[in-house]
Design an enzyme around this catalytic site. Structure first.
Site, PDB file in Angstrom:
ATOM      1  N   SER A  71      -2.672   6.518  24.377  1.00 23.26           N
ATOM      2  CA  SER A  71      -1.924   7.470  23.527  1.00 23.26           C
ATOM      3  C   SER A  71      -1.903   6.983  22.077  1.00 23.26           C
ATOM      4  O   SER A  71      -2.025   7.772  21.145  1.00 23.26           O
ATOM      5  CB  SER A  71      -0.497   7.679  24.058  1.00 23.26           C
ATOM      6  OG  SER A  71       0.318   6.545  23.857  1.00 23.26           O
ATOM      7  N   GLU A  74      10.669  19.585  24.552  1.00 20.46           N
ATOM      8  CA  GLU A  74       9.985  19.300  25.813  1.00 20.46           C
ATOM      9  C   GLU A  74      11.011  18.747  26.811  1.00 20.46           C
ATOM     10  O   GLU A  74      10.647  18.156  27.816  1.00 20.46           O
ATOM     11  CB  GLU A  74       8.814  18.348  25.607  1.00 20.46           C
ATOM     12  CG  GLU A  74       9.177  17.035  24.951  1.00 20.46           C
ATOM     13  CD  GLU A  74       7.966  16.151  24.707  1.00 20.46           C
ATOM     14  OE1 GLU A  74       7.372  15.694  25.691  1.00 20.46           O
ATOM     15  OE2 GLU A  74       7.629  15.913  23.526  1.00 20.46           O
ATOM     16  N   HIS A  87       4.837  11.472  12.543  1.00 18.93           N
ATOM     17  CA  HIS A  87       5.553  11.495  13.817  1.00 18.93           C
ATOM     18  C   HIS A  87       5.729  10.027  14.209  1.00 18.93           C
ATOM     19  O   HIS A  87       4.746   9.273  14.242  1.00 18.93           O
ATOM     20  CB  HIS A  87       4.732  12.244  14.870  1.00 18.93           C
ATOM     21  CG  HIS A  87       5.205  11.985  16.264  1.00 18.93           C
ATOM     22  ND1 HIS A  87       6.511  12.209  16.649  1.00 18.93           N
ATOM     23  CD2 HIS A  87       4.573  11.486  17.364  1.00 18.93           C
ATOM     24  CE1 HIS A  87       6.655  11.880  17.916  1.00 18.93           C
ATOM     25  NE2 HIS A  87       5.488  11.428  18.377  1.00 18.93           N
ATOM     26  N   THR A 146      10.580   2.589  23.616  1.00 16.58           N
ATOM     27  CA  THR A 146      10.307   3.740  22.730  1.00 16.58           C
ATOM     28  C   THR A 146      11.108   4.982  23.140  1.00 16.58           C
ATOM     29  O   THR A 146      10.711   6.111  22.828  1.00 16.58           O
ATOM     30  CB  THR A 146       8.793   4.061  22.676  1.00 16.58           C
ATOM     31  OG1 THR A 146       8.339   4.463  23.977  1.00 16.58           O
ATOM     32  CG2 THR A 146       7.984   2.872  22.234  1.00 16.58           C
ATOM     33  N   LYS A 169       0.639   1.865  11.351  1.00 17.58           N
ATOM     34  CA  LYS A 169      -0.777   1.708  11.716  1.00 17.58           C
ATOM     35  C   LYS A 169      -1.605   2.874  11.183  1.00 17.58           C
ATOM     36  O   LYS A 169      -2.720   2.693  10.711  1.00 17.58           O
ATOM     37  CB  LYS A 169      -0.924   1.660  13.240  1.00 17.58           C
ATOM     38  CG  LYS A 169      -0.534   0.359  13.863  1.00 17.58           C
ATOM     39  CD  LYS A 169      -0.889   0.440  15.327  1.00 17.58           C
ATOM     40  CE  LYS A 169      -0.551  -0.812  16.061  1.00 17.58           C
ATOM     41  NZ  LYS A 169      -1.015  -0.787  17.446  1.00 17.58           N
ATOM     42  N   CYS A 218       5.322  16.638  21.339  1.00 21.49           N
ATOM     43  CA  CYS A 218       6.040  16.379  20.074  1.00 21.49           C
ATOM     44  C   CYS A 218       5.557  17.245  18.927  1.00 21.49           C
ATOM     45  O   CYS A 218       6.012  17.076  17.792  1.00 21.49           O
ATOM     46  CB  CYS A 218       5.900  14.916  19.685  1.00 21.49           C
ATOM     47  SG  CYS A 218       6.602  13.815  20.885  1.00 21.49           S
ATOM     48  N   SER A 253       1.397  14.854  22.229  1.00 25.35           N
ATOM     49  CA  SER A 253       0.456  14.432  23.263  1.00 25.35           C
ATOM     50  C   SER A 253      -0.102  15.626  24.014  1.00 25.35           C
ATOM     51  O   SER A 253       0.492  16.694  24.051  1.00 25.35           O
ATOM     52  CB  SER A 253       1.161  13.484  24.242  1.00 25.35           C
ATOM     53  OG  SER A 253       1.329  12.239  23.642  1.00 25.35           O
TER      54      SER A 253
HETATM   55  P1  HMG Z   1       3.287  -2.727  25.368  1.00 22.21           P
HETATM   56  O1  HMG Z   1       2.107  -2.933  26.249  1.00 22.21           O
HETATM   57  O2  HMG Z   1       4.597  -3.146  25.906  1.00 22.21           O
HETATM   58  O3  HMG Z   1       3.184  -3.465  24.000  1.00 22.21           O
HETATM   59  O4  HMG Z   1       3.302  -1.165  25.007  1.00 22.21           O
HETATM   60  P2  HMG Z   1       1.968  -4.275  23.356  1.00 22.21           P
HETATM   61  O5  HMG Z   1       1.609  -5.442  24.211  1.00 22.21           O
HETATM   62  O6  HMG Z   1       0.870  -3.324  22.993  1.00 22.21           O
HETATM   63  O7  HMG Z   1       2.688  -4.798  22.041  1.00 22.21           O
HETATM   64  C1  HMG Z   1       3.132  -3.907  21.091  1.00 22.21           C
HETATM   65  C2  HMG Z   1       2.937  -4.539  19.716  1.00 22.21           C
HETATM   66  O8  HMG Z   1       3.822  -5.660  19.619  1.00 22.21           O
HETATM   67  C3  HMG Z   1       1.537  -5.107  19.498  1.00 22.21           C
HETATM   68  O9  HMG Z   1       1.212  -4.870  18.138  1.00 22.21           O
HETATM   69  C4  HMG Z   1       1.721  -6.596  19.710  1.00 22.21           C
HETATM   70  O10 HMG Z   1       0.773  -7.402  19.026  1.00 22.21           O
HETATM   71  C5  HMG Z   1       3.103  -6.781  19.126  1.00 22.21           C
HETATM   72  P3  HMG Z   1      -0.132  -4.089  17.748  1.00 22.21           P
HETATM   73  O11 HMG Z   1      -1.254  -4.913  18.252  1.00 22.21           O
HETATM   74  O12 HMG Z   1      -0.070  -2.760  18.482  1.00 22.21           O
HETATM   75  O13 HMG Z   1      -0.064  -3.962  16.277  1.00 22.21           O
HETATM   76  N1  HMG Z   1       3.809  -8.003  19.571  1.00 22.21           N
HETATM   77  C6  HMG Z   1       4.541  -8.776  18.753  1.00 22.21           C
HETATM   78  N2  HMG Z   1       4.800  -8.680  17.429  1.00 22.21           N
HETATM   79  C7  HMG Z   1       5.602  -9.634  16.871  1.00 22.21           C
HETATM   80  N3  HMG Z   1       6.132 -10.670  17.584  1.00 22.21           N
HETATM   81  C8  HMG Z   1       5.884 -10.797  18.908  1.00 22.21           C
HETATM   82  C9  HMG Z   1       5.063  -9.824  19.554  1.00 22.21           C
HETATM   83  N4  HMG Z   1       4.636  -9.635  20.813  1.00 22.21           N
HETATM   84  C10 HMG Z   1       3.858  -8.506  20.818  1.00 22.21           C
HETATM   85  N5  HMG Z   1       6.415 -11.812  19.586  1.00 22.21           N
HETATM   86  C11 HMG Z   1       3.560   0.930  23.957  1.00 22.21           C
HETATM   87  C12 HMG Z   1       3.653  -0.578  23.781  1.00 22.21           C
HETATM   88  C13 HMG Z   1       3.883   1.601  22.648  1.00 22.21           C
HETATM   89  C14 HMG Z   1       2.129   1.308  24.404  1.00 22.21           C
HETATM   90  C15 HMG Z   1       4.585   1.371  25.055  1.00 22.21           C
HETATM   91  O14 HMG Z   1       5.887   1.101  24.637  1.00 22.21           O
HETATM   92  C16 HMG Z   1       4.483   2.840  25.429  1.00 22.21           C
HETATM   93  O15 HMG Z   1       3.687   3.212  26.307  1.00 22.21           O
HETATM   94  N6  HMG Z   1       5.298   3.746  24.787  1.00 22.21           N
HETATM   95  C17 HMG Z   1       5.281   5.177  25.070  1.00 22.21           C
HETATM   96  C18 HMG Z   1       4.043   5.871  24.554  1.00 22.21           C
HETATM   97  C19 HMG Z   1       4.015   6.057  23.047  1.00 22.21           C
HETATM   98  O16 HMG Z   1       5.015   5.965  22.354  1.00 22.21           O
HETATM   99  N7  HMG Z   1       2.822   6.393  22.516  1.00 22.21           N
HETATM  100  C20 HMG Z   1       2.664   6.681  21.116  1.00 22.21           C
HETATM  101  C21 HMG Z   1       1.510   7.637  20.842  1.00 22.21           C
HETATM  102  S1  HMG Z   1       1.673   9.151  21.774  1.00 22.21           S
HETATM  103  C22 HMG Z   1       2.854  10.066  20.877  1.00 22.21           C
HETATM  104  O17 HMG Z   1       3.176   9.740  19.774  1.00 22.21           O
HETATM  105  C23 HMG Z   1       3.469  11.227  21.576  1.00 22.21           C
HETATM  106  C24 HMG Z   1       4.844  10.999  22.181  1.00 22.21           C
HETATM  107  O18 HMG Z   1       5.828  10.973  21.161  1.00 22.21           O
HETATM  108  C25 HMG Z   1       5.151  12.071  23.227  1.00 22.21           C
HETATM  109  C26 HMG Z   1       4.959  13.534  22.891  1.00 22.21           C
HETATM  110  O19 HMG Z   1       4.052  13.951  22.171  1.00 22.21           O
HETATM  111  O20 HMG Z   1       5.720  14.340  23.483  1.00 22.21           O
HETATM  112  C27 HMG Z   1       4.931   9.668  22.882  1.00 22.21           C
END
Ligand code: HMG
Length: 387
Positions: A201, A79, A233, A152, A242, A111, A308
């Site tokens: 996502s 992509e 993935h 990420t 998870k 992906c 996605s």
């Molecule tokens: P965010 O808002 O920065 O993070 O976004 P958060 O507030 O959700 O925190 C992340 C985790 O850290 C949480 O854990 C927190 O509790 C924990 P969870 O509740 O999820 O288990 N946390 C801590 N843990 C330990 N010590 C601490 C602490 N503070 C917080 N002190 C997000 C995170 C992944 C959403 C963001 O980085 C993002 O948008 N990333 C890009 C999208 C993505 O990767 N999505 C995945 C699914 S989609 C997919 O897989 C397809 C893709 O590969 C693309 C394609 O298909 O081409 C992306």
């Protein structure tokens, strides 16, 4: 006749950043990145590497001269394509010296495309058992500096040779797949960085996994005890955990700890590379093959592919006798030990210097030790060279 992955190879460029440094620069608790996201380091892609060069660098290690003379199908999943018309696979055919009487095709579905490519290759070899197919999955995950997706990011390529009687893993005919049109992550044609609804996502990814696993169990009659390991993935490694946790209650305590142990092996390398979009699942498979202590012939591995937009697939593969002998020796160790750590400032400068736009540009390839590099743009033609 069994068909599957006979060889698998990986490439990622020679720069990285440390997630603790990134956390400090973005005023976040490092444990959020290390534990909450599950990433330790992140590959940084210099301007001299793109989807084409990374794929060529990954495939180089597994192609013999005979393969180059005989391969007649190259499937390029990405992509991060470099052209809206010309296939990245055509560049690859020339760079790798693969004979001209070959079909070359580029495919895209976020992906998920690598998995589709692998299944097309399996079907082709089943019809033509004396043929081999080269499947590459190559991407650069770019969200933008200071965005919530930044932690990420990553990039690299996985190359796989699909053959009859494969040495590493057969591909079973038990695939369950599904599509639902959603806006969880996308990149409009005018954009160089992804758009994402991050939390949504994550939810779609997990709901696809649960739905496909339930469907798989229902249709095949298999259950969690039929599997030695599950690989996912991994856009970031916590997300696979998870997913796994959603189905662990179906196993007894001993099986749960065994599956968790295998999962840890399957994310060792992804933690140091980051997301490489369509290659991420196959990097995780490679990580399992390299780091699991007790995989044996006949073990069934479950693979969850997610792209996605959204499309998902769950299927299984069977580990082959002496699969270790078919792996490229010390490949990941060499890649990681030859990388240079960048400061966050250096990474930001490199991020902003990626080859974009239509102006002529000459790139300095002297600092890039990879065999295949991008040396610039001349009259809107990408210039590729090999060291
Ligand atoms: P965010 O808002 O920065 O993070 O976004 P958060 O507030 O959700 O925190 C992340 C985790 O850290 C949480 O854990 C927190 O509790 C924990 P969870 O509740 O999820 O288990 N946390 C801590 N843990 C330990 N010590 C601490 C602490 N503070 C917080 N002190 C997000 C995170 C992944 C959403 C963001 O980085 C993002 O948008 N990333 C890009 C999208 C993505 O990767 N999505 C995945 C699914 S989609 C997919 O897989 C397809 C893709 O590969 C693309 C394609 O298909 O081409 C992306």
């Amino acid at each position: 006749m069994q068909v599957g992955i006979d060889q698998i190879s990986f490439f990622s460029p020679n720069y990285y950043i440390d997630m603790v440094d990134l956390a400090m620069a973005r005023e976040q608790d490092p444990n959020k990145y290390l534990i909450g996201i599950g990433q330790t380091q992140q590959a940084v892609i210099p301007p001299t590497q793109d989807a084409v060069t990374m794929a060529a660098n990954a495939a180089e290690s597994i192609l013999t001269d005979t393969d180059r003379e005989q391969l007649d199908l190259i499937i390029f999943a990405t992509e991060s394509g470099v052209d809206n018309s010309k296939s990245a696979a055509a560049y690859l055919q020339r760079l790798l010296g693969i004979q001209s009487y070959a079909r070359t095709i580029e495919i895209k579905q976020a992906c998920y495309a690598g998995t589709y490519g692998l299944m097309q290759a399996r079907d082709y070899v089943e019809l033509n058992p004396n043929k081999k197919v080269l499947v590459v999955a190559s991407d650069i995950a770019r969200y933008g500096l200071g965005t919530s997706g930044e932690v990420t990011q990553g990039g690299g390529a996985v190359a796989m040779l699909v053959t009859a009687n494969p040495r590493i893993m057969t591909l079973e005919r038990d695939n369950q797949f599904m599509t639902k049109e959603v806006m969880d992550f996308w990149r409009p044609v005018y954009a160089t960085e992804a758009r994402v609804d991050g939390k949504f996502s994550n939810d779609v990814y997990q709901s696809f996994f649960v739905e496909l696993w339930d469907r798989y169990r229902h249709i095949t009659g298999k259950d969690i005890n039929d599997f030695k390991a599950f690989v996912f993935h991994l856009p970031y490694t916590k997300l696979g955990l998870k997913g796994l946790r959603k189905i662990l209650p179906e196993a007894d305590e001993a099986k749960q700890s065994s599956l968790l142990e295998q999962f840890e092996a399957s994310r060792v390398d992804n933690k140091n590379i980051g997301n490489l979009y369509t290659g991420s699942l196959y990097l995780s498979l490679l990580s399992l093959l390299n780091h699991s202590h007790d995989l044996i012939a006949g073990d069934r591995i479950g693979l969850f592919s997610y792209g996605s937009g959204a499309e998902g697939e769950f299927y299984s593969g069977i580990i082959q006798e002496n699969y270790q002998e078919a792996l490229v020796t010390d490949q990941m160790e060499n890649i990681l030990s030859n990388r240079t750590k960048l400061s966050i400032l250096e990474y930001e400068t490199m991020f902003n210097s990626a080859l974009m736009g239509a102006d002529d540009r000459q790139l300095d390839g002297t600092k890039d030790p990879a065999k295949y590099i991008l040396t610039g743009l001349r009259e809107e033609r990408r210039q590729y060279e090999q060291h």
